[in-house]
Design an enzyme around this catalytic site. Structure first.
Site, PDB file in Angstrom:
ATOM      1  N   SER B 153       0.635  -1.034   0.430  1.00 42.24           N
ATOM      2  CA  SER B 153       0.083  -0.433   0.158  1.00 42.24           C
ATOM      3  C   SER B 153       1.249   1.359   0.410  1.00 42.24           C
ATOM      4  CB  SER B 153      -1.067   0.197   1.352  1.00 42.24           C
ATOM      5  OG  SER B 153      -0.229  -0.044   2.266  1.00 42.24           O
ATOM      6  N   ASP B 208       7.313   2.820   6.415  1.00 41.11           N
ATOM      7  CA  ASP B 208       6.578   2.273   4.225  1.00 41.11           C
ATOM      8  C   ASP B 208       7.168   2.550   3.674  1.00 41.11           C
ATOM      9  OD1 ASP B 208       6.601   0.107   6.368  1.00 41.11           O
ATOM     10  OD2 ASP B 208       4.662  -0.760   5.040  1.00 41.11           O
TER      11      ASP B 208
END
Lengths: 390, 390
Positions: B153, B208
């Site tokens: 994502s 991330d």
């Protein structure tokens, strides 16, 4: 007991004693750095039979191919040459006397063969403990594999010390069967066994002779040894059959510690906490009277065993054969760890009462099929025992 | 660039960007307790193509079966209803506007379906970043498995943010190919990707989006994120295909910590030290120019990987499928650890230059035969990249 009746009694006396082996439950390797270790007695026993009489001193250890006989006159000659009169109480050998015994046995100073060491430690105990050169025939058999870190030499020394101390009336082993088994008897046996272990191991920690004498569990930290009563626990003892060098493994941990000190030191701290917690759990076992309580205590123990094994892996002393053993045990709902130095050697599985017999059997079968030797036995077994059934 | 020429340029513009995934090298779970984590970019890339023009806004994610088209008039209507004039600079959406977008997309407040979240985060970025409703056709494909903790994502959000920021001339991605690739460009992309991640994950750590933007490695400790340049390292990424719940694993560690705090806390301290040491080793890699130096650095890294895996095992987040993977890797001279939450999921093997191709192939073969999915890829890959080859 009068001095008149004693030679008569001795001439026919046959006694049998036994002592358990030992396994380390927690603290292997970290004990080297002053952390707590917990050892448990292992119900693979060494059994000694001593028959007084005849005209020689003989030592028969069929398991390790030792069969030696010395004419009693030769032993009396040695006795005299060591400077002892006939009826000498318990004595401490001087270094010179110790050398003299070695040369009597044709051993050099640096002997390392376990057979030679077994004979030497027998002679040390025989001469130190007995009041006079006694014709005696000693036979020792053991369920314990030797040189495996399972306390075989300590169990041997405990049996020998106990039997010899009993035969010269320094202690009375028959009192061990009474409740609250006389701590002074056990202390004496353990101390003599330690003296013998010093001959074999140089600087033993004192764990092995203690646990083989007292049975149950022994906590060891920074030189302090504390025997703990624990009820017997069912275990599987598993031999990976992979040979290992304890010395190399201990050195490997030291090197890893030097390379990544900030990583390894907290692991040793955690291993210490595991042993503390393990001690607490073992102590709580004797109060776990009903099934549910026992299962709960075993669950806590299983968790510690898992963590302990993982941390031993982290300091680099596991081995694929041990990792595989852990995996097989886990697949049967059991929890295993290496015991002792690691790198192969032995693993131990503590069996919770909730594990069914068929699960235990299936685990043993799979382990054996995978090439392991397996003993279904128990830990927390009685220490030195006197068997007057013969 | 004049306002006259711009619509003309946009009408024909097609751009392609890509971003890597991420793996955790050190610090999974311990990061929850404020310890350091090290993430590495993973060269399984997400690739986005944006074609400006036509009469609609379309989002096409064939990997996850999303294909949506909104007529440009509808999007212009939404734009107006949100209270924006035609040519509005970069803007932060209010909570009310955010709700309005959800209802435009017929999404409730508590949506959790990854497809819905992918559409929602696209709309948030589209509206926030662009100056005007732009007809555009966006296609995203990825080599990354989704929902696997591999940053899919974030890689999606980084590609979207980068492409949209480039298309509205807020940044110029073509400058990324120049040496010393413009930290301000990367910072902007990472921040927008973070804003998008907040929609999907609630309170993302920021690891991330950072690693997928910057590439290389990212160190994270107590909220501080530090990108680190590392050369690419060959790895095997291994999917155990065992599903796991990150939430349950995190809760399990917390429970173990509460049960045996004195045991678990030093393990977390050790995990922190592993990440510190890992960071040091990664930084030293760029100075390891000759083979022998590289092998030495990899040896140090392999040791940390072994210890890290063992400690993750100790806190209870390994799994038989991961233990088996570690064993298979070891039998080929390779070192593996779980990456991410554990309990199944993914493992990673960092491949030292000393490992031969045939050993790598044999390891991959054995892993695949044992039911694992294996990718031969690399970590420390470039972050967001602009591909002007079309």
């Amino acid at each position: 007991m009068t001095s008149e009746s004693e030679p008569q009694k001795k001439a026919f006396q046959v006694i049998r004693v036994s002592a358990p082996g030992k396994v380390i439950l927690h603290g292997e390797h970290s004990v080297v750095y002053g952390k707590r270790a917990i050892a448990l007695s292992l119900d693979l026993r060494t059994r000694l039979t001593a028959a007084v009489g005849g005209d020689s001193v003989s030592l028969d250890l069929p398991d390790v191919d030792i069969k030696k006989t010395w004419p009693i006159e030769t032993v009396m000659e040695l006795w005299k040459n060591l400077g002892y009169t006939k009826d000498e109480k318990i004595k401490t050998l001087t270094e010179e006397q110790s050398h003299f015994i070695r040369s009597f046995l044709n051993f050099g100073e640096g002997i390392t063969d376990p057979k030679d060491l077994a004979i030497l430690s027998f002679f040390h105990l025989y001469i130190s403990i007995l009041h006079e050169p006694l014709p005696i025939s000693i036979t020792v058999g053991s369920q314990l594999p030797t040189g495996a870190g399972l306390g075989s030499s300590a169990a041997y020394a405990v049996c020998l010390s106990g039997a010899l101390l009993h035969l010269c009336d320094h202690i009375d082993l028959s009192k061990l069967s009474l409740p609250n088994s006389h701590p002074d008897i056990l202390k004496t046996v353990s101390e003599w066994a330690y003296a013998s272990e010093k001959i074999v191991h140089g600087t033993p920690s004192g764990i092995d002779n203690s646990v083989c004498t007292y049975g149950g569990a022994v906590s060891f930290k920074a030189g302090n040894i504390e025997p703990i009563h624990v009820p017997p626990l069912k275990v599987l003892l598993v031999n990976t059959l992979v040979p290992r060098s304890t010395k190399a493994l201990v050195a490997g941990v030291r090197e890893r510690k030097e390379r990544v000190r900030a990583v390894v030191e907290p692991i040793l701290t955690s291993l210490d906490a595991i042993a503390d917690k393990g001690l607490e759990i073992l102590c709580s076992l004797k109060n776990a009277n009903v099934y549910d309580e026992q299962v709960a205590v075993h669950e806590a123990l299983d968790e510690l065993i898992d963590i302990n094994q993982a941390l031993l892996c982290a300091i680099g002393v596991s081995h694929p054969s041990l990792d595989k053993l852990v995996g097989i045990a886990k697949s049967h709902g059991l929890h295993a760890k290496l015991t002792g130095a690691g790198g192969g050697g032995f693993g131990i599985v503590v069996v919770s009462p909730k594990i069914t017999k068929s699960a235990i059997d299936a685990c043993c079968d799979e382990l054996r099929q995978s090439g392991y030797d397996v003993w279904c036995t128990s830990v927390g077994a009685p220490g030195i025992s006197f068997h007057n059934d013969i």
